[in-house]
Structures are given as C-alpha cells and as structure tokens.
Design an enzyme around this catalytic site. Structure first.
Site, PDB file in Angstrom:
ATOM      1  N   ILE A 158       0.838  -1.204   0.000  1.00 20.02           N
ATOM      2  CA  ILE A 158       0.000   0.000   0.000  1.00 20.02           C
ATOM      3  C   ILE A 158       0.867   1.246   0.000  1.00 20.02           C
ATOM      4  CG2 ILE A 158      -1.725   1.310   1.294  1.00 20.02           C
ATOM      5  CD1 ILE A 158      -2.776  -1.444   2.300  1.00 20.02           C
ATOM      6  N   SER A 233      -4.229   2.591   8.302  1.00 16.32           N
ATOM      7  CA  SER A 233      -3.600   1.322   8.684  1.00 16.32           C
ATOM      8  C   SER A 233      -4.281   0.730   9.909  1.00 16.32           C
ATOM      9  CB  SER A 233      -2.099   1.505   8.898  1.00 16.32           C
ATOM     10  OG  SER A 233      -1.833   2.546   9.826  1.00 16.32           O
ATOM     11  N   ARG A 234      -3.808   1.057  11.116  1.00 16.76           N
ATOM     12  CA  ARG A 234      -4.420   0.583  12.344  1.00 16.76           C
ATOM     13  C   ARG A 234      -4.509   1.741  13.332  1.00 16.76           C
ATOM     14  NH1 ARG A 234      -5.997  -2.938   9.754  1.00 16.76           N
ATOM     15  NH2 ARG A 234      -5.836  -5.204  10.026  1.00 16.76           N
ATOM     16  N   ASP A 258      -9.317   6.548   8.935  1.00 17.45           N
ATOM     17  CA  ASP A 258     -10.263   5.487   8.569  1.00 17.45           C
ATOM     18  C   ASP A 258     -10.313   4.410   9.648  1.00 17.45           C
ATOM     19  OD1 ASP A 258     -12.091   4.192   6.713  1.00 17.45           O
ATOM     20  OD2 ASP A 258     -10.504   2.716   6.396  1.00 17.45           O
ATOM     21  N   GLU A 263     -12.801  -0.414  17.673  1.00 16.54           N
ATOM     22  CA  GLU A 263     -13.829  -0.319  16.631  1.00 16.54           C
ATOM     23  C   GLU A 263     -14.947  -1.326  16.891  1.00 16.54           C
ATOM     24  OE1 GLU A 263     -10.634   1.013  13.165  1.00 16.54           O
ATOM     25  OE2 GLU A 263     -11.490  -1.016  13.135  1.00 16.54           O
ATOM     26  N   HIS A 282     -13.741   2.692   8.899  1.00 20.97           N
ATOM     27  CA  HIS A 282     -12.892   1.574   8.470  1.00 20.97           C
ATOM     28  C   HIS A 282     -13.388   0.971   7.149  1.00 20.97           C
ATOM     29  CE1 HIS A 282      -9.957  -1.661  10.146  1.00 20.97           C
ATOM     30  NE2 HIS A 282      -9.862  -1.573   8.828  1.00 20.97           N
TER      31      HIS A 282
END
Length: 314
Positions: A158, A233-234, A258, A263, A282
């Site tokens: 990515i 990413s995270r 995102d 979550e 996400h």
C-alpha cells in the site's frame, strides 16, 4: 471437513458468495459472533475463517479439533500466533488484496482535507450559492498538492502504491521503513526528518508492539502547524489523546482517519470531537472488488493447505 465463518457480514453482506468453500466440506456462516457464543459455534470446527474475531490461549484451549485459521484480513494481531504455532494450527492471511482500494481511500481522505468537497457541496445544497453576490466563494482555504511533501510510514504494497500516486500528483515523497533499503519513488529518511519536513504524514504500517502508540506527542510536536495526518492502517498506532490535543490547540491543520484504536469506538473517544478531524468507519478495504479478491485468496489459501502446500501462512 467442518468449516465455520464467524464474522462474515462485513466481508460479504450478501453481495458475494461463499459457495466455492462448500467444495471442501460443510460450511456454516455467521454474520457476527458475540464473545459468549464463540466457543459454542467453533468447538466442532476444523477450519475457522475470521476477520476481527480474537483467538488467544483461552479460546484455543477450548477448540481441540481446530486445524486451520483463515484470517480474512492482512493484519494478524487478533490471533495469538505463538499459541497456534505451538499447537500446529495453520494460520493464513490475505496480503495485498486491498492495495488499490486503500491507496485510493488514502487520497480520498487527503483530497477532502485539501479541497473540502463535502462542506462546499453542503453549502450549495443549503442555497448559499443561490444567495451569493459572487460567482465563486470558498468556505475554507483549499490546498494544492503539487510540490507538497508527503511522508509515508511503511513501504509495503500500500505504501508503494500511495507513493506512486503521490508522484503522479507532482508531490515529493519521503519514506520511513524499517525494512526497505531502496525505494522506487521518493527517498528514505528517519522519523524525525519525515515529521519535521512533511506537509502530509500518511500511515501504512502494521500494528506491532513496536508501532503501538508510535505516533505520540513527541512526534506530533515535530509536525508543521499546516500539516495533515492520515491513517488508513491501524488505529492503535496513534496515541489518540495526543493527536486530539494537537488538533484542538491548532498545532496541526487536520487529520483524516479510517481507523480508530477500538472499533466500533466508544462515545468518549477523543477523536470523535477533535477539531478538523475527518473520520470514516474503516471502509478503505471495503470496495466490492477488494472483497471479492479477499474471498478468492481465502479460498486459494485453504485449497493450498488441504493440498499440503503453504501459501500466505503466517
């Protein structure tokens, strides 16, 4: 073979098919599996396909028939790999399935920060243009990306795609990577130079013990007050309280996320009320094309395992 899919809804909300997996045996699909039902639904499974379900020692102790875990994601942090290795349970993941979609979403977030399409569309819908004395106006300043510097943390599939797109925009690319010794677009730098120099910092690294909370007050203080931070990413890579503080005190220009550390987030997550912060739920991975690739790779991973081959094993 007994195959159980524990959290299939986000990956396949009935617009794709699990049918190919039925060639391997009995398939049971659950849209969602609450913690209290995990063992009951999994105890007879030889194969589990999961996305965000957590499997640690406590869960694995209760699943003696389990031989294979197919992660329907790239990240592996929700499974105790030491425990699965000790029990000879094969674990596979899905690398690179969402590269085009995540890179595209990275720029969707960036362009929303710089071009503010959303608020201008809202303004027009609220008839501000109809009432305007001028043929053109702006609600917030727009920012041109040409010749701006984007700093990428991580240079996997990515990160490489984002670097390529950024180059097409005429941007300068800086990259921090713990693994790469050369790059196709841009140049390698250390974290300090990246944060001090970049107009945009974008995160594309995995969540590990080394990266958890990596983006903290110390690094954020190095950013320009005109700079943006993007995370696809995270969430836990960012110390959210530190980021919210910098945003609320106008120390950086904005953030677009995102992902969050938990979550779905709790209502008191500081990012939900931070100034100049755009959040999407996400979704960078969730295009139909990417999800179909994911299912195809998950199928091939399991097929390879059953044929005593090792593909995408972690």
């Amino acid at each position: 073979m007994n195959i159980v899919i524990l959290d299939g809804h986000t990956l396949n909300p009935n617009d794709l098919s699990w049918e190919p997996f039925k060639t391997f045996g009995q398939v049971t699909v659950y849209d969602r599996t609450p913690t209290e039902k995990l063992i009951g639904r999994s105890k007879d499974a030889e194969v589990l396909l999961i996305n965000k379900i957590k499997l640690g020692k406590t869960e694995l102790d209760q699943l003696p028939k389990l031989k294979y875990i197919g992660l329907c994601a790239t990240g592996t942090d929700n499974v105790d790999l030491l425990e699965t290795n000790n029990r000879n349970i094969a674990v596979t993941n899905i690398p690179a399935y969402g590269t085009p979609s995540v890179a595209q979403h990275t720029f969707a977030l960036l362009l929303e920060l710089t071009n503010r399409v959303g608020i201008h569309n809202k303004s027009v819908q609220e008839l501000e243009w109809v009432r305007s004395k001028d043929f053109s106006y702006f609600k917030k300043p727009l920012v041109e990306l040409y010749d701006k510097t984007i700093g990428l943390i991580g240079y996997g599939a990515i990160g490489k795609e984002v670097a390529k797109i950024a180059t097409a925009f005429g941007m300068n690319v800086l990259i921090y990577s713990r693994h790469a010794d050369s790059v196709e677009h841009g140049k390698l730098v250390d974290l300090q130079e990246l944060f001090e120099t970049s107009d945009i910092v974008s995160l594309h690294t995995s969540l590990t013990e080394d990266t958890k909370g990596l983006i903290n007050k110390a690094l954020l203080r190095k950013m320009k007050n005109t700079a943006f931070l993007i995370n696809t990413s995270r969430g836990a890579i960012i110390n959210e309280s530190d980021l919210a503080d910098r945003l609320n005190n106008n120390k950086i220009a904005g953030a677009a996320l995102d992902v969050l550390s938990t979550e779905p987030p709790s209502a008191d997550n500081p990012m939900l009320t931070a100034k100049n912060c755009i959040i999407t739920p996400h979704i960078s991975w969730i295009s139909k094309e990417a999800r179909q690739r994911l299912i195809d790779i998950a199928y091939n991973n399991l097929k390879a395992y059953l044929n005593q081959n090792s593909v995408n094993r972690v």
